[in-house]
Each structure stands twice: as C-alpha cells, then as structure tokens.
Design a protein around this motif. Structure first.
Motif, mmCIF file in Angstrom:
data_model
loop_
_atom_site.group_PDB
_atom_site.id
_atom_site.type_symbol
_atom_site.label_atom_id
_atom_site.label_comp_id
_atom_site.label_asym_id
_atom_site.label_seq_id
_atom_site.Cartn_x
_atom_site.Cartn_y
_atom_site.Cartn_z
ATOM 1 N N CYS A 37 0.864 -1.190 0.000
ATOM 2 C CA CYS A 37 0.000 0.000 0.000
ATOM 3 C C CYS A 37 0.896 1.234 0.000
ATOM 4 O O CYS A 37 2.089 1.138 0.254
ATOM 5 C CB CYS A 37 -0.900 0.020 1.239
ATOM 6 S SG CYS A 37 -2.052 -1.365 1.362
ATOM 7 N N LYS A 38 0.312 2.373 -0.273
ATOM 8 C CA LYS A 38 1.066 3.625 -0.266
ATOM 9 C C LYS A 38 0.384 4.610 0.665
ATOM 10 O O LYS A 38 -0.806 4.525 0.910
ATOM 11 C CB LYS A 38 1.098 4.235 -1.669
ATOM 12 C CG LYS A 38 1.984 3.545 -2.652
ATOM 13 C CD LYS A 38 1.930 4.276 -3.977
ATOM 14 C CE LYS A 38 2.823 3.624 -5.007
ATOM 15 N NZ LYS A 38 2.683 4.266 -6.330
ATOM 16 N N GLY A 127 -1.621 -2.347 -9.735
ATOM 17 C CA GLY A 127 -0.856 -1.574 -8.760
ATOM 18 C C GLY A 127 0.606 -1.616 -9.172
ATOM 19 O O GLY A 127 0.942 -1.990 -10.292
ATOM 20 N N ASP A 128 1.487 -1.250 -8.258
ATOM 21 C CA ASP A 128 2.919 -1.239 -8.558
ATOM 22 C C ASP A 128 3.460 -2.650 -8.744
ATOM 23 O O ASP A 128 2.894 -3.613 -8.225
ATOM 24 C CB ASP A 128 3.693 -0.559 -7.420
ATOM 25 C CG ASP A 128 3.525 0.949 -7.416
ATOM 26 O OD1 ASP A 128 3.042 1.497 -8.432
ATOM 27 O OD2 ASP A 128 3.860 1.586 -6.401
ATOM 28 N N ASP A 129 4.578 -2.753 -9.480
ATOM 29 C CA ASP A 129 5.262 -4.039 -9.615
ATOM 30 C C ASP A 129 5.653 -4.549 -8.230
ATOM 31 O O ASP A 129 5.927 -3.764 -7.317
ATOM 32 C CB ASP A 129 6.528 -3.891 -10.458
ATOM 33 C CG ASP A 129 6.224 -3.580 -11.921
ATOM 34 O OD1 ASP A 129 5.059 -3.703 -12.318
ATOM 35 O OD2 ASP A 129 7.165 -3.216 -12.636
ATOM 36 N N ILE A 130 5.680 -5.857 -8.081
ATOM 37 C CA ILE A 130 6.097 -6.474 -6.823
ATOM 38 C C ILE A 130 7.426 -7.169 -7.070
ATOM 39 O O ILE A 130 7.528 -8.013 -7.965
ATOM 40 C CB ILE A 130 5.040 -7.473 -6.319
ATOM 41 C CG1 ILE A 130 3.727 -6.743 -6.017
ATOM 42 C CG2 ILE A 130 5.554 -8.196 -5.068
ATOM 43 C CD1 ILE A 130 2.584 -7.657 -5.627
ATOM 44 N N ARG A 131 8.426 -6.792 -6.302
ATOM 45 C CA ARG A 131 9.777 -7.336 -6.469
ATOM 46 C C ARG A 131 9.754 -8.858 -6.440
ATOM 47 O O ARG A 131 9.184 -9.481 -5.550
ATOM 48 C CB ARG A 131 10.685 -6.803 -5.348
ATOM 49 C CG ARG A 131 12.097 -7.309 -5.377
ATOM 50 C CD ARG A 131 13.009 -6.496 -4.457
ATOM 51 N NE ARG A 131 12.457 -6.281 -3.136
ATOM 52 C CZ ARG A 131 12.709 -7.059 -2.069
ATOM 53 N NH1 ARG A 131 13.484 -8.119 -2.209
ATOM 54 N NH2 ARG A 131 12.205 -6.769 -0.894
ATOM 55 N N GLN A 148 -3.411 -4.677 -5.472
ATOM 56 C CA GLN A 148 -2.758 -4.042 -4.338
ATOM 57 C C GLN A 148 -3.616 -2.929 -3.734
ATOM 58 O O GLN A 148 -4.474 -2.341 -4.396
ATOM 59 C CB GLN A 148 -1.410 -3.469 -4.767
ATOM 60 C CG GLN A 148 -0.412 -4.553 -5.142
ATOM 61 C CD GLN A 148 0.972 -3.992 -5.257
ATOM 62 O OE1 GLN A 148 1.568 -3.575 -4.268
ATOM 63 N NE2 GLN A 148 1.506 -3.975 -6.460
ATOM 64 N N GLU A 150 -3.130 0.205 -2.931
ATOM 65 C CA GLU A 150 -3.167 1.578 -3.446
ATOM 66 C C GLU A 150 -4.035 1.711 -4.696
ATOM 67 O O GLU A 150 -4.410 2.813 -5.090
ATOM 68 C CB GLU A 150 -1.759 2.097 -3.742
ATOM 69 C CG GLU A 150 -1.158 1.656 -5.063
ATOM 70 C CD GLU A 150 -0.345 0.368 -4.948
ATOM 71 O OE1 GLU A 150 0.280 0.004 -5.946
ATOM 72 O OE2 GLU A 150 -0.337 -0.249 -3.870
ATOM 73 N N ALA A 151 -4.373 0.588 -5.322
ATOM 74 C CA ALA A 151 -5.134 0.626 -6.574
ATOM 75 C C ALA A 151 -6.533 1.220 -6.402
ATOM 76 O O ALA A 151 -7.109 1.727 -7.365
ATOM 77 C CB ALA A 151 -5.244 -0.782 -7.155
ATOM 78 N N ASP A 154 -7.088 4.963 -7.597
ATOM 79 C CA ASP A 154 -6.831 5.329 -8.992
ATOM 80 C C ASP A 154 -8.005 4.883 -9.863
ATOM 81 O O ASP A 154 -8.338 3.703 -9.904
ATOM 82 C CB ASP A 154 -5.531 4.650 -9.438
ATOM 83 C CG ASP A 154 -5.108 5.033 -10.836
ATOM 84 O OD1 ASP A 154 -5.875 4.789 -11.792
ATOM 85 O OD2 ASP A 154 -3.989 5.553 -10.990
#
Length: 199
Positions: A37-38, A127-131, A148, A150-151, A154
């Motif tokens: 999350c952000k 959401g953002d890429d996950i390492r 994710q 934070e999605a 948006d």
C-alpha cells in the motif's frame, strides 16, 4: 465499483443491528503501512474496534456509518474513509480477524511467501510491480491477478479491478487482494486476501 459493492454488502450484512447509528472515528496514526500500500496510516474506529488503512490523505473526522451508505466515493478522501470503515466494521462484526498491517520485521517473509505462491503462474498485477514476481502485461493471459491496496485510489486501476473481479466470479481466473486496505472488502465480498502477518 468494488468499493460500492462492499459498502452495499456491509449495509445488508448489518441490517437490523443498529450499526447504521454507530459512530466512525478517523484519525492519523503512527502505525506501520503495508508494503503493498502507499501513503500514511489512518485509523478508523467503530464500536470499539480500531482498524487501519493506508491513504495518501489521512484525516481526522467523526461521522455515522450510515453516511457511508450511498456515498459516491469519488475522491481519495471518501475512498480512504470507505476502506477504513469497511475494515473497522468487518472487524467489529467479526467477519475479519485482521484490522491492520504487520510490523515491518515481517515484510521480507511476507514478500518471499508471496513470491513462492506466484512462482510458475501467469500473474498480472493491478498496482505497482512487486519485487520478484514476474508478470504478464496482458490481463487476459493471467491465471492470477494481484490487486494491491493503493489501486483503490486510482480511477483507471479501479476499472481494471472491476474486470478482474468479474472474471474471477465467472471462474476464468483467480483474484487475490493484497495488503491491509483489503481486509474489509475481502471479508464482505468473499474474496481472498494476502496478508499472512497482519494484525
């Protein structure tokens, strides 16, 4: 929108219990924020149950739960209120045992277990890429869709979430909500949530 569906599910689940008259109390907290999350940690209290959500805009407010019903949830602030309220209400109603993010000492274990869970599968991430989690760039090719926390803030990603959840309901692919923002949504909509170390 998935948030509106979850709010409607909460309204139906709690109908006749008097919960609509209960107060929701929001405030910024110093707690940890899930790695998926952000933003900053915001607490939401309902019926004595304190839950957390990660939001770009934490705020302090007091409102009745019924104010959430039929709200359009178009701004980041109202979506943050919905995520926090859903987590707190699901905790209060004992639909979800987890109401917050894990301590940062568990981040690497959580990530490595998620990497292992996804290994060998065609994964699409909203959401953002996950390492360490390779992904396909085409949602239609995915066997597993990770959503994710934070999605939910948006609009474009919310549309992708709707498509993924519809596909999951049709049995076309698996969907997994990831992180602390998703506890209430998962419990109310019967969707799986990845949060092995959450509190």
């Amino acid at each position: 929108m998935i948030l509106l569906e979850a709010v409607e599910a909460l309204k139906k689940t709690s109908s006749g219990m008097g919960t609509e008259d209960g107060d929701l109390i929001f405030q910024k907290l110093d707690g940890p924020v899930c790695q998926f999350c952000k933003g900053e940690c915001m607490g939401a209290e309902f019926g004595g149950c304190v839950a957390e959500a990660a939001t770009p805009e934490p705020f302090t407010a007091r409102m009745r739960l019924e104010n959430l019903y039929d709200a359009p949830l178009k701004s980041q602030k109202t979506r943050a209120a919905a995520l926090g309220a859903l987590n707190a209400a699901a905790g209060f109603l004992m639909l979800s045992r987890k109401t917050g993010a894990c301590n940062t000492v568990y981040f690497e274990d959580c990530l490595s277990e998620l990497q292992a869970f996804c290994k060998g599968r065609a994964v699409y991430i909203i959401g953002d890429d996950i390492r360490g989690v390779p992904q396909t760039l085409d949602a239609d090719e995915a066997e597993l869709v990770l959503i994710q926390g934070e999605a939910f803030f948006d609009d474009v990603l919310l549309s992708e979430i709707e498509e993924a959840v519809s596909s999951a309901k049709a049995g076309d692919k698996e969907v997994l909500l990831v992180g602390e923002n998703c506890h209430g949504i998962g419990a109310l909509l019967h969707l799986d949530v990845w949060c092995p170390y959450g509190r």
